[in-house]
Scaffold this active site. Structure first.
Site, PDB file in Angstrom:
ATOM      1  N   TYR A 166       0.825  -1.218   0.000  1.00 39.76           N
ATOM      2  CA  TYR A 166       0.000   0.000   0.000  1.00 39.76           C
ATOM      3  C   TYR A 166       0.857   1.266   0.000  1.00 39.76           C
ATOM      4  O   TYR A 166       0.318   2.364  -0.033  1.00 39.76           O
ATOM      5  CB  TYR A 166      -1.082  -0.014   1.076  1.00 39.76           C
ATOM      6  CG  TYR A 166      -0.725  -0.450   2.478  1.00 39.76           C
ATOM      7  CD1 TYR A 166       0.433  -0.031   3.115  1.00 39.76           C
ATOM      8  CD2 TYR A 166      -1.631  -1.251   3.188  1.00 39.76           C
ATOM      9  CE1 TYR A 166       0.702  -0.408   4.421  1.00 39.76           C
ATOM     10  CE2 TYR A 166      -1.371  -1.642   4.491  1.00 39.76           C
ATOM     11  CZ  TYR A 166      -0.192  -1.217   5.110  1.00 39.76           C
ATOM     12  OH  TYR A 166       0.062  -1.597   6.401  1.00 39.76           O
ATOM     13  N   LYS A 181       4.774   3.548   5.217  1.00 41.06           N
ATOM     14  CA  LYS A 181       5.465   2.633   4.291  1.00 41.06           C
ATOM     15  C   LYS A 181       5.799   3.329   2.971  1.00 41.06           C
ATOM     16  O   LYS A 181       6.785   2.991   2.321  1.00 41.06           O
ATOM     17  CB  LYS A 181       4.619   1.382   4.037  1.00 41.06           C
ATOM     18  CG  LYS A 181       4.490   0.465   5.248  1.00 41.06           C
ATOM     19  CD  LYS A 181       5.801  -0.214   5.624  1.00 41.06           C
ATOM     20  CE  LYS A 181       5.576  -1.345   6.621  1.00 41.06           C
ATOM     21  NZ  LYS A 181       6.830  -1.982   7.066  1.00 41.06           N
TER      22      LYS A 181
HETATM   23  P1  NAP Z   1       4.795  -8.584  13.714  1.00 38.81           P
HETATM   24  O1  NAP Z   1       4.865 -10.037  13.991  1.00 38.81           O
HETATM   25  O2  NAP Z   1       3.741  -7.749  14.385  1.00 38.81           O
HETATM   26  O3  NAP Z   1       6.227  -7.990  14.015  1.00 38.81           O
HETATM   27  C1  NAP Z   1       6.512  -6.662  14.272  1.00 38.81           C
HETATM   28  C2  NAP Z   1       7.794  -6.653  15.070  1.00 38.81           C
HETATM   29  O4  NAP Z   1       8.224  -5.309  15.257  1.00 38.81           O
HETATM   30  C3  NAP Z   1       7.622  -7.279  16.447  1.00 38.81           C
HETATM   31  O5  NAP Z   1       8.624  -8.278  16.611  1.00 38.81           O
HETATM   32  C4  NAP Z   1       7.858  -6.133  17.416  1.00 38.81           C
HETATM   33  O6  NAP Z   1       8.591  -6.591  18.558  1.00 38.81           O
HETATM   34  C5  NAP Z   1       8.702  -5.181  16.575  1.00 38.81           C
HETATM   35  N1  NAP Z   1       8.515  -3.788  17.000  1.00 38.81           N
HETATM   36  C6  NAP Z   1       7.353  -3.092  16.987  1.00 38.81           C
HETATM   37  N2  NAP Z   1       7.566  -1.860  17.482  1.00 38.81           N
HETATM   38  C7  NAP Z   1       8.894  -1.781  17.784  1.00 38.81           C
HETATM   39  C8  NAP Z   1       9.713  -0.767  18.341  1.00 38.81           C
HETATM   40  N3  NAP Z   1       9.210   0.441  18.690  1.00 38.81           N
HETATM   41  N4  NAP Z   1      11.033  -1.023  18.520  1.00 38.81           N
HETATM   42  C9  NAP Z   1      11.548  -2.233  18.187  1.00 38.81           C
HETATM   43  N5  NAP Z   1      10.818  -3.235  17.664  1.00 38.81           N
HETATM   44  C10 NAP Z   1       9.496  -3.013  17.473  1.00 38.81           C
HETATM   45  O7  NAP Z   1       4.623  -8.264  12.154  1.00 38.81           O
HETATM   46  P2  NAP Z   1       4.963  -9.127  10.835  1.00 38.81           P
HETATM   47  O8  NAP Z   1       3.684  -9.557  10.259  1.00 38.81           O
HETATM   48  O9  NAP Z   1       6.026 -10.125  11.139  1.00 38.81           O
HETATM   49  O10 NAP Z   1       5.524  -7.980   9.895  1.00 38.81           O
HETATM   50  C11 NAP Z   1       6.926  -7.777   9.710  1.00 38.81           C
HETATM   51  C12 NAP Z   1       7.107  -6.711   8.647  1.00 38.81           C
HETATM   52  O11 NAP Z   1       6.447  -7.103   7.442  1.00 38.81           O
HETATM   53  C13 NAP Z   1       6.525  -5.349   9.028  1.00 38.81           C
HETATM   54  O12 NAP Z   1       7.360  -4.329   8.522  1.00 38.81           O
HETATM   55  C14 NAP Z   1       5.183  -5.344   8.309  1.00 38.81           C
HETATM   56  O13 NAP Z   1       4.718  -4.034   8.029  1.00 38.81           O
HETATM   57  C15 NAP Z   1       5.540  -6.092   7.032  1.00 38.81           C
HETATM   58  N6  NAP Z   1       4.388  -6.724   6.358  1.00 38.81           N
HETATM   59  C16 NAP Z   1       3.843  -7.872   6.827  1.00 38.81           C
HETATM   60  C17 NAP Z   1       2.810  -8.507   6.140  1.00 38.81           C
HETATM   61  C18 NAP Z   1       2.226  -9.824   6.598  1.00 38.81           C
HETATM   62  O14 NAP Z   1       1.399 -10.407   5.863  1.00 38.81           O
HETATM   63  N7  NAP Z   1       2.601 -10.386   7.736  1.00 38.81           N
HETATM   64  C19 NAP Z   1       2.319  -7.929   4.958  1.00 38.81           C
HETATM   65  C20 NAP Z   1       2.874  -6.723   4.520  1.00 38.81           C
HETATM   66  C21 NAP Z   1       3.918  -6.138   5.212  1.00 38.81           C
HETATM   67  P3  NAP Z   1       8.388  -5.970  20.043  1.00 38.81           P
HETATM   68  O15 NAP Z   1       6.902  -5.959  20.295  1.00 38.81           O
HETATM   69  O16 NAP Z   1       9.156  -6.921  20.881  1.00 38.81           O
HETATM   70  O17 NAP Z   1       9.001  -4.601  20.019  1.00 38.81           O
END
Ligand code: NAP
Length: 295
Positions: A166, A181
């Protein structure tokens, strides 16, 4: 005789398969923000399988523990550091810890981000600021820390910013995250040019829908409102987190050294999807089952 049934894109090879030669990352250090959960852990895992030492930085002890366990299961050298990427001092301290354990990280994966669905008219100032602060500002502060240290040491490095599709299309229900993003994608292009002369490659890497067990309840709730996830994708399947890991290990590898300033989308073409016959418009409020807006 052809049956012409839609078959979708073939599934990914099994977890544990490797596209790159064994040992591609021997002696290399990879710093992954948010690497204790979901896609960050999947990316860290693929680098670890290829010989890298892994540093995982995030806020919550339970997530750091998950990272420790995952890396220990692979026998990979790993360090987990508590860090809030909104705070430049916290990032500097995490890099100091990485340097004293393994040396300066060769690769930075800016994976950490924050997100939850909300109609734009309902969003609080705090929600907007928090998502921008983590996803956009935090990504920049980590990149800056990594680059400053490499420029000072006169050593090459590679940065991968994890994005979202997006960034190009806008994201109804995700105004804060989509705007952040879009900034992250734009930053890839700027930083690749500014830091290329110092030997620093900067790329973006965008997952499509890749469900995993660590997804937040907000995001899981959003998925639960959607029709069958596989049927909604042109590939007729969702992505596997390991597919993002394989793309990341390619982008930072010696075989991709001339790729910089590029954002690679791994989503089976879902973001280009348009309908021949347009579906009816449904407001974000209605999609989320919210009542009428009240001031
Ligand atoms: P997730 O499991 O929610 O992971 C997000 C991670 O970021 C968590 O480990 C969290 O750890 C860390 N985090 C959040 N705030 C933080 C902070 N202030 N400082 C340090 N660490 C922080 O999400 P995900 O699905 O794996 O996504 C990973 C990436 O892929 C992201 O950039 C997301 O936008 C992108 N993405 C994912 C999807 C999908 O389908 N899953 C699709 C499009 C894009 P703590 O809580 O321990 O800080």
């Amino acid at each position: 005789m052809s049956t012409s049934e839609p078959i979708g894109l073939p599934d990914a090879p099994e977890l544990g398969a490797q596209a790159l030669p064994a040992g591609t990352y021997d002696g290399k250090v990879v710093f992954v923000t948010g690497g204790g959960t979901g896609l960050g852990r999947a990316v860290a895992t693929e680098f670890a399988r290829l010989g890298a030492s892994i540093v995982v930085a995030s806020r919550k002890p339970e997530h750091l523990e998950q990272a420790d366990e995952a890396m220990a299961a692979l026998g990979a050298p790993a360090l987990t550091v508590q860090c809030d990427i909104r705070e430049p001092d916290s990032i500097a301290a995490a890099f100091d810890a990485a340097v004293s354990r393994f040396g300066l990280p060769d690769i930075l994966v800016n994976n950490a981000a924050a997100n939850f669905p909300v109609p734009a008219e309902d969003m609080s100032a705090n929600a907007w600021r928090t998502v921008i602060d983590i996803t956009l500002n935090g990504t920049y502060f980590c990149a800056r820390e990594f680059a400053r240290r490499h420029i000072d040491a006169n050593t090459p490095g590679s940065i991968i910013n994890i994005g979202a599709t997006y960034a190009w299309t806008g994201g109804p229900g995700f105004a804060h995250s989509a705007a952040a993003k879009a900034g992250v994608k734009n930053m890839v292009e700027t930083l690749a040019v500014e830091w290329g002369p110092y030997g620093i490659q900067v790329n973006g890497l965008v997952p499509g829908l890749m469900p995993h067990e660590d997804m937040t309840d907000d995001i899981k709730g959003n998925l639960a409102r959607t029709n069958d996830k596989d049927a909604c994708q042109p590939a007729l399947r969702v992505g596997r987190p390991r597919e993002l890991g394989w793309a990341a290990t390619f982008l930072a590898s010696p075989y991709a050294r001339f790729i910089s300033g590029h954002t690679l989308v791994v989503d089976g073409a879902n973001w280009q999807r348009r309908s021949l016959t347009q579906p009816e418009v449904v407001t974000v409020r209605d999609q989320m089952g919210k009542g009428p807006f009240e001031l």
